[in-house]
Design a protein around this motif. Sequence first.
Motif, PDB file in Angstrom:
ATOM      1  N   GLU A 126       2.497   2.640 -13.656  1.00 15.12           N
ATOM      2  CA  GLU A 126       1.802   1.968 -12.565  1.00 15.12           C
ATOM      3  C   GLU A 126       0.892   2.897 -11.752  1.00 15.12           C
ATOM      4  N   GLY A 127       1.235   4.112 -11.476  1.00  9.52           N
ATOM      5  CA  GLY A 127       0.685   5.000 -10.726  1.00  9.52           C
ATOM      6  C   GLY A 127      -0.624   5.393 -11.358  1.00  9.52           C
ATOM      7  N   LEU A 128      -0.345   5.510 -12.771  1.00  4.03           N
ATOM      8  CA  LEU A 128      -1.575   6.279 -13.734  1.00  4.03           C
ATOM      9  C   LEU A 128      -2.697   5.152 -13.537  1.00  4.03           C
ATOM     10  N   VAL A 129      -2.159   3.763 -13.364  1.00  4.90           N
ATOM     11  CA  VAL A 129      -3.009   2.585 -13.607  1.00  4.90           C
ATOM     12  C   VAL A 129      -3.793   2.497 -12.187  1.00  4.90           C
ATOM     13  N   LEU A 130      -3.114   2.998 -11.077  1.00  2.35           N
ATOM     14  CA  LEU A 130      -3.604   2.693  -9.668  1.00  2.35           C
ATOM     15  C   LEU A 130      -4.738   3.835  -9.679  1.00  2.35           C
ATOM     16  N   ILE A 131      -4.437   4.973 -10.069  1.00  4.42           N
ATOM     17  CA  ILE A 131      -5.609   6.179 -10.182  1.00  4.42           C
ATOM     18  C   ILE A 131      -6.846   5.785 -10.820  1.00  4.42           C
ATOM     19  N   ALA A 132      -6.694   5.244 -11.979  1.00  2.00           N
ATOM     20  CA  ALA A 132      -7.703   4.685 -12.814  1.00  2.00           C
ATOM     21  C   ALA A 132      -8.645   3.743 -12.177  1.00  2.00           C
ATOM     22  N   THR A 133      -7.952   3.088 -11.060  1.00  2.00           N
ATOM     23  CA  THR A 133      -8.828   2.266 -10.416  1.00  2.00           C
ATOM     24  C   THR A 133     -10.055   2.931  -9.425  1.00  2.00           C
ATOM     25  N   GLY A 134      -9.595   4.228  -9.070  1.00  2.00           N
ATOM     26  CA  GLY A 134     -10.390   5.040  -8.392  1.00  2.00           C
ATOM     27  C   GLY A 134     -10.146   4.523  -6.646  1.00  2.00           C
ATOM     28  N   ARG A 135      -9.368   3.576  -6.369  1.00  2.00           N
ATOM     29  CA  ARG A 135      -9.000   3.525  -5.056  1.00  2.00           C
ATOM     30  C   ARG A 135      -8.192   4.546  -4.459  1.00  2.00           C
TER      31      ARG A 135
ATOM     32  N   ARG B  42       0.888  -1.200   0.089  1.00  2.00           N
ATOM     33  CA  ARG B  42      -0.102  -0.128  -0.037  1.00  2.00           C
ATOM     34  C   ARG B  42       0.885   1.144   0.011  1.00  2.00           C
ATOM     35  N   LYS B  43       1.891   1.230   0.948  1.00  2.00           N
ATOM     36  CA  LYS B  43       2.946   2.296   0.747  1.00  2.00           C
ATOM     37  C   LYS B  43       3.549   2.697  -0.478  1.00  2.00           C
ATOM     38  N   TYR B  44       4.075   1.392  -1.100  1.00  2.00           N
ATOM     39  CA  TYR B  44       4.675   1.569  -2.520  1.00  2.00           C
ATOM     40  C   TYR B  44       3.585   2.270  -3.627  1.00  2.00           C
ATOM     41  N   GLU B  45       2.053   1.616  -3.343  1.00  2.63           N
ATOM     42  CA  GLU B  45       1.139   2.256  -4.263  1.00  2.63           C
ATOM     43  C   GLU B  45       1.210   3.703  -4.196  1.00  2.63           C
ATOM     44  N   GLU B  46       0.828   4.085  -2.790  1.00  2.74           N
ATOM     45  CA  GLU B  46       0.736   5.873  -2.578  1.00  2.74           C
ATOM     46  C   GLU B  46       1.932   6.333  -3.371  1.00  2.74           C
ATOM     47  N   ARG B  47       3.256   5.810  -3.147  1.00  4.49           N
ATOM     48  CA  ARG B  47       4.245   6.875  -3.703  1.00  4.49           C
ATOM     49  C   ARG B  47       4.026   6.778  -5.456  1.00  4.49           C
ATOM     50  N   LYS B  48       3.924   5.678  -5.949  1.00  4.93           N
ATOM     51  CA  LYS B  48       3.519   5.523  -7.284  1.00  4.93           C
ATOM     52  C   LYS B  48       2.456   6.598  -7.789  1.00  4.93           C
ATOM     53  N   VAL B  49       1.151   6.621  -7.042  1.00  6.28           N
ATOM     54  CA  VAL B  49       0.241   7.419  -7.204  1.00  6.28           C
ATOM     55  C   VAL B  49       0.814   8.927  -6.885  1.00  6.28           C
ATOM     56  N   ALA B  50       1.562   9.321  -6.241  1.00 11.79           N
ATOM     57  CA  ALA B  50       2.209  10.776  -5.770  1.00 11.79           C
ATOM     58  C   ALA B  50       3.024  11.194  -7.024  1.00 11.79           C
ATOM     59  N   ARG B  51       3.749  10.203  -7.661  1.00 13.91           N
ATOM     60  CA  ARG B  51       4.703  10.469  -8.887  1.00 13.91           C
ATOM     61  C   ARG B  51       3.601  10.774  -9.959  1.00 13.91           C
ATOM     62  N   ALA B  52       2.612   9.957 -10.123  1.00 15.19           N
ATOM     63  CA  ALA B  52       1.808  10.059 -11.407  1.00 15.19           C
ATOM     64  C   ALA B  52       0.788  11.368 -11.090  1.00 15.19           C
ATOM     65  N   ARG B  53       0.643  11.632 -10.163  1.00 15.65           N
ATOM     66  CA  ARG B  53      -0.224  12.855  -9.778  1.00 15.65           C
ATOM     67  C   ARG B  53       0.655  14.197 -10.322  1.00 15.65           C
ATOM     68  N   ALA B  54       1.958  13.938  -9.643  1.00 17.34           N
ATOM     69  CA  ALA B  54       3.032  15.144 -10.279  1.00 17.34           C
ATOM     70  C   ALA B  54       3.047  15.082 -11.710  1.00 17.34           C
ATOM     71  N   TYR B  55       3.102  14.004 -12.228  1.00 16.83           N
ATOM     72  CA  TYR B  55       3.315  13.862 -13.843  1.00 16.83           C
ATOM     73  C   TYR B  55       2.110  14.668 -14.462  1.00 16.83           C
ATOM     74  N   GLN B  56       0.678  14.263 -14.021  1.00 16.61           N
ATOM     75  CA  GLN B  56      -0.658  14.851 -14.351  1.00 16.61           C
ATOM     76  C   GLN B  56      -0.452  16.059 -14.548  1.00 16.61           C
TER      77      GLN B  56
ATOM     78  N   ARG C 170      15.526   6.920 -15.743  1.00 13.15           N
ATOM     79  CA  ARG C 170      14.498   7.313 -16.741  1.00 13.15           C
ATOM     80  C   ARG C 170      13.696   5.945 -16.672  1.00 13.15           C
ATOM     81  N   SER C 171      13.993   4.569 -16.927  1.00 13.43           N
ATOM     82  CA  SER C 171      13.360   3.582 -17.020  1.00 13.43           C
ATOM     83  C   SER C 171      12.354   3.247 -15.803  1.00 13.43           C
ATOM     84  N   GLN C 172      12.870   3.425 -14.501  1.00  8.47           N
ATOM     85  CA  GLN C 172      12.315   3.405 -13.265  1.00  8.47           C
ATOM     86  C   GLN C 172      10.918   4.428 -13.094  1.00  8.47           C
ATOM     87  N   ALA C 173      11.277   5.838 -13.688  1.00  6.02           N
ATOM     88  CA  ALA C 173      10.464   6.626 -13.609  1.00  6.02           C
ATOM     89  C   ALA C 173       9.184   6.642 -14.414  1.00  6.02           C
TER      90      ALA C 173
END
Length: 158
Positions: free
Chosen positions: A144-153, A81-95, A135-138
């Motif tokens: 993955e963060g964008l996919v998690l955001i799309a789930t609505g969780r 869950r903590k890793y997912e929250e971090r990915k979502v934070a990065r994805a929101r910064a990208y958005q 680059r590849s990690q980012a």
Amino acid sequence: MIDSPSIVPDAPGDIVSALNTALATIRGLVVYDDELRRWFVADENDPLFASVPGLRGVAHSLAASANQSKTQGARSRSRKRKYEERKVARARAYQQRRMDPTYWEKSDSDLKAWCGQRLVRDPTDPDKYLKTLERSQAIRAIDEGLVLIATGRFALST
């Protein structure tokens, strides 16, 4: 053969059935206590322990490993869950940067890589920032963060 009681039949049809019988017997010696939420050896005074050398240790080991598995599983869920929250934070910064007209000329992959190299606050600890990524990690983390955001969780926090 020795005349002492055994958990393995004298003449098993095959070794697999003998091992299954032994495993079932050992599992029967370990019980789960719903109130304490732990596994225990059912009866420490079972005569089977006296007749089979090492059985007590195997039963205690089984109970301890079952308790450890349950604890580790809970830890893994919170860690994921903590890793997912971090990915979502990065994805929101990208958005946010994707919507900014300043970055319209950048390709998606270049912008994801660029966002991965910028500081983003850690959602699990507001005093810290997430480490910068290659680059590849980012790109992978933001995808993955964008996919998690799309789930609505992960609802936006206000």
